[in-house]
Motif scaffolding. Structure first.
Motif, PDB file in Angstrom:
ATOM      1  N   ARG A 391      49.596  23.571  25.403  1.00  0.00           N
ATOM      2  CA  ARG A 391      49.608  22.235  26.012  1.00  0.00           C
ATOM      3  C   ARG A 391      50.286  22.263  27.377  1.00  0.00           C
ATOM      4  O   ARG A 391      49.813  21.609  28.326  1.00  0.00           O
ATOM      5  N   ASN A 403      39.609  16.328  25.548  1.00  0.00           N
ATOM      6  CA  ASN A 403      40.361  16.142  24.318  1.00  0.00           C
ATOM      7  C   ASN A 403      40.515  17.536  23.720  1.00  0.00           C
ATOM      8  O   ASN A 403      39.572  18.071  23.144  1.00  0.00           O
ATOM      9  N   GLY A 414      46.806  21.349  16.478  1.00  0.00           N
ATOM     10  CA  GLY A 414      47.265  20.258  17.329  1.00  0.00           C
ATOM     11  C   GLY A 414      46.163  19.712  18.205  1.00  0.00           C
ATOM     12  O   GLY A 414      45.075  20.310  18.307  1.00  0.00           O
ATOM     13  N   GLN A 415      46.445  18.590  18.826  1.00  0.00           N
ATOM     14  CA  GLN A 415      45.487  17.910  19.689  1.00  0.00           C
ATOM     15  C   GLN A 415      46.252  17.194  20.794  1.00  0.00           C
ATOM     16  O   GLN A 415      47.345  16.662  20.566  1.00  0.00           O
ATOM     17  N   PHE A 416      45.684  17.176  21.991  1.00  0.00           N
ATOM     18  CA  PHE A 416      46.292  16.427  23.097  1.00  0.00           C
ATOM     19  C   PHE A 416      45.216  16.051  24.100  1.00  0.00           C
ATOM     20  O   PHE A 416      44.096  16.581  24.074  1.00  0.00           O
ATOM     21  N   TYR A 417      45.562  15.127  24.989  1.00  0.00           N
ATOM     22  CA  TYR A 417      44.670  14.685  26.049  1.00  0.00           C
ATOM     23  C   TYR A 417      45.007  15.451  27.325  1.00  0.00           C
ATOM     24  O   TYR A 417      46.136  15.394  27.821  1.00  0.00           O
ATOM     25  N   THR A 451      48.775  15.252  31.802  1.00  0.00           N
ATOM     26  CA  THR A 451      48.842  15.650  30.397  1.00  0.00           C
ATOM     27  C   THR A 451      50.227  15.432  29.786  1.00  0.00           C
ATOM     28  O   THR A 451      50.324  14.908  28.661  1.00  0.00           O
ATOM     29  N   TYR A 456      50.167  13.281  22.039  1.00  0.00           N
ATOM     30  CA  TYR A 456      49.698  14.517  21.419  1.00  0.00           C
ATOM     31  C   TYR A 456      50.157  14.518  19.969  1.00  0.00           C
ATOM     32  O   TYR A 456      51.016  13.722  19.563  1.00  0.00           O
ATOM     33  N   LEU A 475      47.809   9.312  18.979  1.00  0.00           N
ATOM     34  CA  LEU A 475      48.165  10.656  18.535  1.00  0.00           C
ATOM     35  C   LEU A 475      49.675  10.710  18.386  1.00  0.00           C
ATOM     36  O   LEU A 475      50.408  10.248  19.267  1.00  0.00           O
TER      37      LEU A 475
END
Length: 755
Positions: A391, A403, A414-417, A451, A456, A475
């Motif tokens: 990230r 995304n 995990g996930q984040f923009y 970011t 996230y 998130l």
């Protein structure tokens, strides 16, 4: 005139090699790589499998990137050349005066505008690796035999610059919202526009499927913007605690134009700092999708609005700067056009080929004109050892907004923009075009969110994650700011989550099956609701029989999706306001898109007076029943064409279609094969065109498939050899372990330093 005819004949004869290319085997194509004289410091080994996937091993990072540029130039030389022409607004050099106004529009968009500022801010490592990649690409470009397409298009080999590749990167990072804007701009000021915009925002119109006026030049602009940008995708991640192997799983399924060559290229690589496999965009030095020993990743276009439109008609003249651009035209004289630039961006409406309301003067403010740094971000991401480092790599990432999902060897997900975006507080209520004189409208551009500013999540309670271009969601307990307007329907992401939840111990094969799923639950529910309303309509009897109990599965051998689609195509135009009758039938209306159908078709139908509703249902059912009787299965009607991008050329284009295949799926099925309103046999043009699955428990458990093949050389045995794999849902393994690579990639090319 006689001279022109003779010249055209000579050009045609010169291009015959591309129209009817000689077959070329894999070994011969590998041997044609211009290895001699490579500007490297130490020996480099390039291993190949039978599908011409390269696995590059170098003793220095610089040599790795020289070899990657060399390989890309060899495999995709014509494709990269055409992408440069599009990114630089130089299509007239191959298409002549037909493309002059397209080039003017592309010069206004100016994908290379930020390149000097980006280069100036590069860290030394990025500067060094980028120079090596360009050197390798130019070695292939200037020393190898030109691709067959060059003769047909009148191209000659031309070296690349770093600015060229940055422009290609910005083209790949196009804001897909532009297509949504262009689809509604002509309606500004007309009766009902405020309601149209309100419904567009409420529906979340899927911009890549936006319906534009039927103009050949505008269609080409659309193909360039939607076909080369990373406009769609599905990505899923499963935590180690929910996988059969105990390792986290990652599955990525990019959605782009379904033309050959593919917009992705698979590769493996190893050097002192890099050890990874994945998919690269030809002309760019990074992996957009892939894995290293510690982390795997994929992304979906966030559909965030990285642009705003501003009415600049009342700005004082001194705020307009005018540039004159020269556009070289094949077989004709050089043309000149003017590009006007304001503090809020270039004047988009000066492009005659783009739809707009007469008299509008609208500027485009785009994050892509800012010096964000995607190359450094993705180079760092490929070396990340955990989710936190991954990230952090996206700190200066800008376009296109992604995304991002990741899966770690330790079982974490995990996930984040990943984006740079104006700090908006609200969506424009009545009009997407903002007033340039309004300080509140321009204020979001005074503070760009990045970011690190955005939500996230790591290791969610469910044990899995899914993304499918859907509206951004909270998130990690944080709600995202206003990121845009035009998002995909939630059908895909809901179906992905449904299938993931049903797998308590998922395997890589389960992820592959999910990628090939052809069911749209929302289509099934909409069909059931229409069946209920058609109950008293005799003309609808065959449609009701086919649709009763349908679960929304667009299987190749099914008849129900045919009944559903022809009913939609006949019903939707009859529900439009009187002043817009006929638009939807010609795919010129936003209301023809899936988002609008699921949001408004039933409410609009139910809002009609009973007598009018009954008449509409009778008329639509009678026409749809005739269509249905004349058609077979969904696969008979819905086709996936195997064709080169030259298929779009006038006169000779048909020579570049190599057949078609029945295909399942639809607009918003996990296996996306997009289409509009249809009543007859048709070809999908946008959708699932690559697949990637990795099990992080095993460094060798990485599978990839491209719609088409690795090699862009016409006639090559690896040009379309993966089409059967794609259709049969099989994949190619690209391992990480050195011994496995040696066994499965037996063909070897050795590069030696020049003496």
């Amino acid at each position: 005139m006689a001279f022109m005819l003779r010249l055209l004949l000579l050009l045609f004869l010169a291009g015959c090699a591309s129209i009817d290319p000689r077959p070329v085997g894999v070994d011969r194509r590998i041997a044609a790589l211009p290895a001699a004289g490579a500007a490297i410091e130490r020996p480099v080994v390039i291993r190949w499998n039978r599908h011409m996937v390269p696995w590059v091993e170098a003793e220095t990072d610089r040599d790795l990137f020289f070899a990657l540029g060399l390989v890309q130039g060899h495999l995709r030389g014509a494709q990269i050349a055409l992408m440069r022409l599009a990114a630089r607004g130089r299509l007239s050099e191959v298409a002549g005066p037909f493309a002059t106004e397209i080039d003017h529009a592309l010069r206004i968009l100016d994908f290379g505008r930020a390149a000097p500022a980006i280069r100036a801010a590069w860290p030394e490592e990025t500067r060094r690796l980028m120079a090596a990649f360009v050197a390798g690409l130019n070695h292939a470009t200037m020393r190898a035999e030109p691709p067959p397409e060059f003769a047909l298009l009148g191209l000659a080999p031309e070296p690349y610059t770093e600015d060229d590749l940055l422009a290609i990167g910005r083209l790949a990072g196009t804001d897909v919202n532009w297509l949504g804007y262009l689809s509604i701009l002509p309606a500004r000021g007309t009766p009902g526009f405020a309601r149209l915009w309100e419904r567009t925002v409420a529906a979340g119109t899927s911009a890549p499927e936006a319906a534009l006026p039927p103009d050949r030049r505008l269609a080409l602009v659309r193909d360039i913007l939607a076909g080369t940008s990373r406009a769609g995708s599905n990505t899923v991640a499963v935590a180690g605690r929910r996988s059969a192997s105990g390792g986290a799983l990652i599955g990525s399924d990019p959605h782009l134009a379904l033309n050959l060559p593919n917009l992705w290229l698979a590769a493996g690589m190893r050097s002192p700092s890099f050890h990874a496999v994945g998919l690269m965009v030809p002309g760019l030095p990074f992996l957009g999708v892939g894995r290293n020993p510690e982390i795997g990743w994929g992304g979906t276009n966030m559909r965030a609005a990285s642009s705003d439109l501003f009415d600049v008609s009342r700005l004082p003249p001194e705020q307009f700067r005018t540039e004159t651009v020269r556009i070289r035209q094949r077989l004709w004289f050089t043309a000149t056009r003017e590009v006007r630039i304001t503090p809020l961006g270039p004047v988009l409406t000066d492009a005659s080929v783009l739809p707009r309301r007469p008299g509008d003067v609208i500027a485009l403010r785009w994050v892509g004109h800012e010096p964000t740094d995607e190359i450094t971000a993705l180079l760092a991401a490929a070396r990340a050892r955990n989710g936190q480092e991954f990230r952090a790599a996206f700190d200066r990432f800008g376009v296109s907004a992604q995304n991002m999902l990741w899966a770690g060897r330790d079982g974490s997900i995990g996930q984040f923009y990943a984006t740079t975006i104006p700090a908006r507080r609200e969506i424009p209520r009545e009009d997407p075009v903002l007033d340039a004189r309004d300080a509140a409208a321009t204020a979001p551009w005074q503070r760009l969110l990045r970011t690190p500013d955005l939500p996230y999540v790591v290791n969610p309670r469910e044990g899995f994650l899914a993304s499918a271009n859907n509206r951004p969601e909270p998130l990690g307990g944080r709600t995202p700011p206003v990121l845009g307007y035009f998002f995909s329907d939630s059908d895909r992401v809901a179906r992905l989550r449904e299938m993931l939840a049903a797998q308590p111990r998922a395997t890589a094969q389960d992820i592959m099956a999910i990628q090939a799923d052809t069911r749209s639950p929302r289509a099934g529910r909409l069909a059931a609701a229409l069946v209920e309303r058609l109950g008293g309509t005799p003309e609808a009897a065959p449609l009701i029989e086919a649709l009763r109990g349908w679960d929304g599965d667009y299987r190749v051998d099914a008849r129900a999706p045919v009944a559903f689609e022809v009913l939609l195509a006949r019903l939707v135009p009859l529900l439009q306001p009187e002043e817009r009758q006929g638009e939807t039938g010609n795919r010129r209306s936003p209301e023809s898109q899936w988002n609008f159908l699921t949001a408004f078709l039933l409410p609009d139908l139910d809002a009609l007076p009973p007598g009018r509703r009954a008449a509409v249902l009778r008329e639509a059912s009678a026409a749809a029943a005739r269509d249905f009787a004349a058609l077979g299965t969904w696969g008979d009607m819905h086709r996936l064409r195997v064709s080169h991008w030259l298929f779009n050329l006038p006169v000779v284009g048909g020579a570049f279609a190599y057949g078609d295949h029945p295909v399942g799926g639809s607009r918003e099925t996990p296996m996306k094969t997009s289409h509009g309103l249809v009543t007859q046999r048709h070809a999908a043009s946008f959708g699932s065109m690559a697949r990637h699955v990795s099990d992080m428990a095993d460094p060798d458990a990485n599978w990839f498939t491209l719609w088409g093949g690795q090699d862009g050389w016409l006639g090559s045995a690896a040009f379309a050899d993966q089409v059967p794999l794609w259709l049969e849902r099989r994949s190619i393994r690209i391992p990480l372990r050195r011994e496995t690579v040696a066994a499965e990639f037996p063909r070897v090319t050795r590069l030696e330093p020049a003496r």
